[in-house]
Write a protein that holds these residues in place. Sequence first.
Motif, short mmCIF file in Angstrom:
data_model
loop_
_atom_site.label_atom_id
_atom_site.label_comp_id
_atom_site.label_asym_id
_atom_site.label_seq_id
_atom_site.Cartn_x
_atom_site.Cartn_y
_atom_site.Cartn_z
N ASP A 23 -1.17 -0.45 17.01
CA ASP A 23 -0.30 0.56 16.43
C ASP A 23 -0.20 0.22 14.95
O ASP A 23 0.35 -0.83 14.59
N THR A 24 -0.72 1.08 14.08
CA THR A 24 -0.82 0.72 12.67
C THR A 24 0.54 0.56 12.00
O THR A 24 0.69 -0.25 11.09
N ARG A 25 1.54 1.30 12.47
CA ARG A 25 2.88 1.16 11.87
C ARG A 25 3.44 -0.24 12.15
O ARG A 25 3.88 -0.94 11.25
N THR A 26 3.37 -0.65 13.42
CA THR A 26 3.87 -1.98 13.80
C THR A 26 3.03 -3.08 13.17
O THR A 26 3.55 -4.09 12.69
N PHE A 27 1.72 -2.86 13.15
CA PHE A 27 0.81 -3.85 12.58
C PHE A 27 1.08 -4.06 11.09
O PHE A 27 1.20 -5.18 10.61
N ALA A 28 1.20 -2.96 10.36
CA ALA A 28 1.47 -3.05 8.92
C ALA A 28 2.81 -3.74 8.68
O ALA A 28 2.94 -4.59 7.78
N HIS A 29 3.82 -3.38 9.48
CA HIS A 29 5.15 -4.01 9.33
C HIS A 29 5.05 -5.52 9.54
O HIS A 29 5.64 -6.29 8.77
N GLU A 30 4.29 -5.94 10.56
CA GLU A 30 4.14 -7.37 10.83
C GLU A 30 3.46 -8.09 9.65
O GLU A 30 3.78 -9.24 9.35
N LEU A 31 2.55 -7.40 9.00
CA LEU A 31 1.86 -7.99 7.84
C LEU A 31 2.68 -7.93 6.57
O LEU A 31 2.32 -8.53 5.55
N GLY A 32 3.77 -7.16 6.61
CA GLY A 32 4.63 -7.04 5.42
C GLY A 32 4.08 -6.08 4.38
O GLY A 32 4.34 -6.25 3.17
N SER A 34 2.84 -1.70 3.63
CA SER A 34 3.03 -0.32 4.07
C SER A 34 1.76 0.17 4.76
O SER A 34 0.68 -0.41 4.59
N ARG A 35 1.90 1.26 5.50
CA ARG A 35 0.71 1.84 6.15
C ARG A 35 -0.27 2.35 5.10
O ARG A 35 -1.48 2.31 5.31
N SER A 36 0.25 2.85 3.99
CA SER A 36 -0.67 3.34 2.94
C SER A 36 -1.47 2.19 2.33
O SER A 36 -2.65 2.33 2.03
N THR A 37 -0.83 1.03 2.18
CA THR A 37 -1.56 -0.15 1.68
C THR A 37 -2.60 -0.58 2.71
O THR A 37 -3.74 -0.91 2.35
N LEU A 38 -2.21 -0.55 3.97
CA LEU A 38 -3.15 -0.89 5.05
C LEU A 38 -4.37 0.04 4.98
O LEU A 38 -5.52 -0.42 5.03
N PHE A 39 -4.12 1.32 4.84
CA PHE A 39 -5.21 2.30 4.77
C PHE A 39 -6.09 2.06 3.54
O PHE A 39 -7.32 2.11 3.64
N ARG A 40 -5.48 1.79 2.38
CA ARG A 40 -6.27 1.55 1.18
C ARG A 40 -7.16 0.32 1.32
O ARG A 40 -8.28 0.30 0.81
N ARG A 41 -6.69 -0.69 2.01
CA ARG A 41 -7.45 -1.95 2.11
C ARG A 41 -8.53 -1.91 3.18
O ARG A 41 -9.59 -2.51 3.00
N VAL A 42 -8.26 -1.26 4.32
CA VAL A 42 -9.23 -1.34 5.43
C VAL A 42 -9.61 0.01 6.04
O VAL A 42 -10.44 0.07 6.94
N GLY A 43 -9.02 1.11 5.56
CA GLY A 43 -9.36 2.41 6.12
C GLY A 43 -8.39 2.81 7.22
O GLY A 43 -7.32 2.23 7.40
#
Length: 198
Positions: A23-32, A34-43
Amino acid sequence: MSPTADEIVRSAAHWIDRGIRMDTRTFAHELGISRSTLFRRVGNREDLLGEALWYLADHTMAAAVRTWERTEGSAVRDADGELRCLAVMREYRSAIAGNKGFRRFLDEEPTVAIRILTDPHGRVQPRVMAAHVDLLRRDVEDGGFVPAVSLESLCYAIVRLGEAFLYSDVLASRAPDLGAASTLLAALVEGRVPTTPL
């Protein structure tokens, strides 16, 4: 400090390995992040899953190679005559089939999993093909065997046949038969059926 793309992929691979649904929302939160940062870094989610699955596949193949080297050193064949690349591929498939987190992903998201794993232009299959080419090239160069077709063609057949058996429960509602896969792959590589089942 914000995680790098490589660190994000490693974390995602650990989630898959532990059987946690991505779940990208939970995953991004665990990494500290945002989902937009997650998307920018890995798609997007499938991009991330593809990178994480390749990470797991690459490390599984490397572990299979290390297993051979621990027991057989630099030999091209073992005492029973099995070719190094075939033994490594057998160990690789067995480890993947036995990974409970990976199996859970296949069971819970079969359509997504097969799309990511078998896309010829995706993040997994082309790299798996290239890894197999490298594996077989080493045995050819060390005098282990002479391929009847190009290594690229041979590895295409090996990977596709391996997928058909490894994911047969999802693709054809059949239990995976890794022994049959090993026998058929040995026949493809060596041009003959092994005298004893692998």
